[in-house]
Design a protein around this motif. Structure first.
Motif, PDB file in Angstrom:
ATOM      1  N   ALA A  25       0.758  -1.162   0.055  1.00 43.33           N
ATOM      2  CA  ALA A  25      -0.051   0.075  -0.023  1.00 43.33           C
ATOM      3  C   ALA A  25       0.876   1.459   0.126  1.00 43.33           C
ATOM      4  N   THR A  26       1.887   1.392   0.816  1.00 44.05           N
ATOM      5  CA  THR A  26       2.865   2.324   0.746  1.00 44.05           C
ATOM      6  C   THR A  26       3.446   2.374  -0.523  1.00 44.05           C
ATOM      7  N   LEU A  27       3.948   1.402  -1.420  1.00 42.75           N
ATOM      8  CA  LEU A  27       4.532   1.376  -2.498  1.00 42.75           C
ATOM      9  C   LEU A  27       3.536   2.086  -3.547  1.00 42.75           C
ATOM     10  N   LYS A  28       2.294   1.609  -3.543  1.00 42.68           N
ATOM     11  CA  LYS A  28       1.205   2.136  -4.407  1.00 42.68           C
ATOM     12  C   LYS A  28       0.922   3.696  -4.240  1.00 42.68           C
ATOM     13  N   LEU A  29       1.050   4.050  -2.876  1.00 37.81           N
ATOM     14  CA  LEU A  29       0.917   5.553  -2.683  1.00 37.81           C
ATOM     15  C   LEU A  29       2.095   6.243  -3.280  1.00 37.81           C
ATOM     16  N   ALA A  30       3.060   5.973  -3.001  1.00 40.22           N
ATOM     17  CA  ALA A  30       4.472   6.611  -3.521  1.00 40.22           C
ATOM     18  C   ALA A  30       4.418   6.396  -5.196  1.00 40.22           C
ATOM     19  N   GLU A  31       4.032   5.278  -5.744  1.00 45.08           N
ATOM     20  CA  GLU A  31       3.953   5.299  -6.974  1.00 45.08           C
ATOM     21  C   GLU A  31       3.010   6.378  -7.642  1.00 45.08           C
ATOM     22  N   TYR A  32       2.007   6.426  -7.011  1.00 49.59           N
ATOM     23  CA  TYR A  32       0.854   7.530  -7.519  1.00 49.59           C
ATOM     24  C   TYR A  32       1.323   8.857  -7.396  1.00 49.59           C
ATOM     25  N   MET A  33       2.134   9.232  -6.476  1.00 55.69           N
ATOM     26  CA  MET A  33       2.774  10.608  -5.856  1.00 55.69           C
ATOM     27  C   MET A  33       3.691  10.943  -7.261  1.00 55.69           C
ATOM     28  N   VAL A  34       4.687  10.067  -7.354  1.00 55.75           N
ATOM     29  CA  VAL A  34       5.608  10.358  -8.230  1.00 55.75           C
ATOM     30  C   VAL A  34       5.282  10.241  -9.726  1.00 55.75           C
ATOM     31  N   GLU A  35       4.206   9.511 -10.098  1.00 53.12           N
ATOM     32  CA  GLU A  35       3.672   9.641 -11.208  1.00 53.12           C
ATOM     33  C   GLU A  35       3.107  11.027 -11.601  1.00 53.12           C
ATOM     34  N   LYS A  36       2.221  11.325 -10.663  1.00 46.87           N
ATOM     35  CA  LYS A  36       1.499  12.599 -10.674  1.00 46.87           C
ATOM     36  C   LYS A  36       2.464  13.693 -10.752  1.00 46.87           C
ATOM     37  N   GLU A  37       3.697  13.891 -10.053  1.00 48.68           N
ATOM     38  CA  GLU A  37       4.389  14.977  -9.936  1.00 48.68           C
ATOM     39  C   GLU A  37       5.485  15.038 -11.070  1.00 48.68           C
TER      40      GLU A  37
END
Length: 76
Positions: A25-37
């Protein structure tokens, strides 16, 4: 083992409380934030798992918005 679950949405449907689910879940959240930014895009996978990921991590929608803002400020 975690990497095998990376694209398995049903892995997030029931909170198990184990370290593997928390890490993913932490990985998914980090992946989302990096993709967005960094990539200026959002994976369709995020929409499918967002609510469950936040629940697993114990984050409210307000917590999530504040985290997004803080992360965004790091890259602006």
């Amino acid at each position: 083992l975690i990497i095998l679950q990376h694209h398995e949405f049903d892995y997030f449907y029931e909170i198990s409380g184990n370290n593997e689910q928390l890490a993913l879940a932490t990985l998914k959240l980090a992946e989302y934030m990096v993709e967005k930014e960094k990539r200026l895009s959002i994976s369709s996978e995020w929409d499918a798992v967002k609510e469950n990921v936040l629940n697993i991590l114990g984050l409210t929608s307000i917590d999530f918005e504040e985290l997004e803002e803080s992360f965004s400020e790091l890259f602006s």
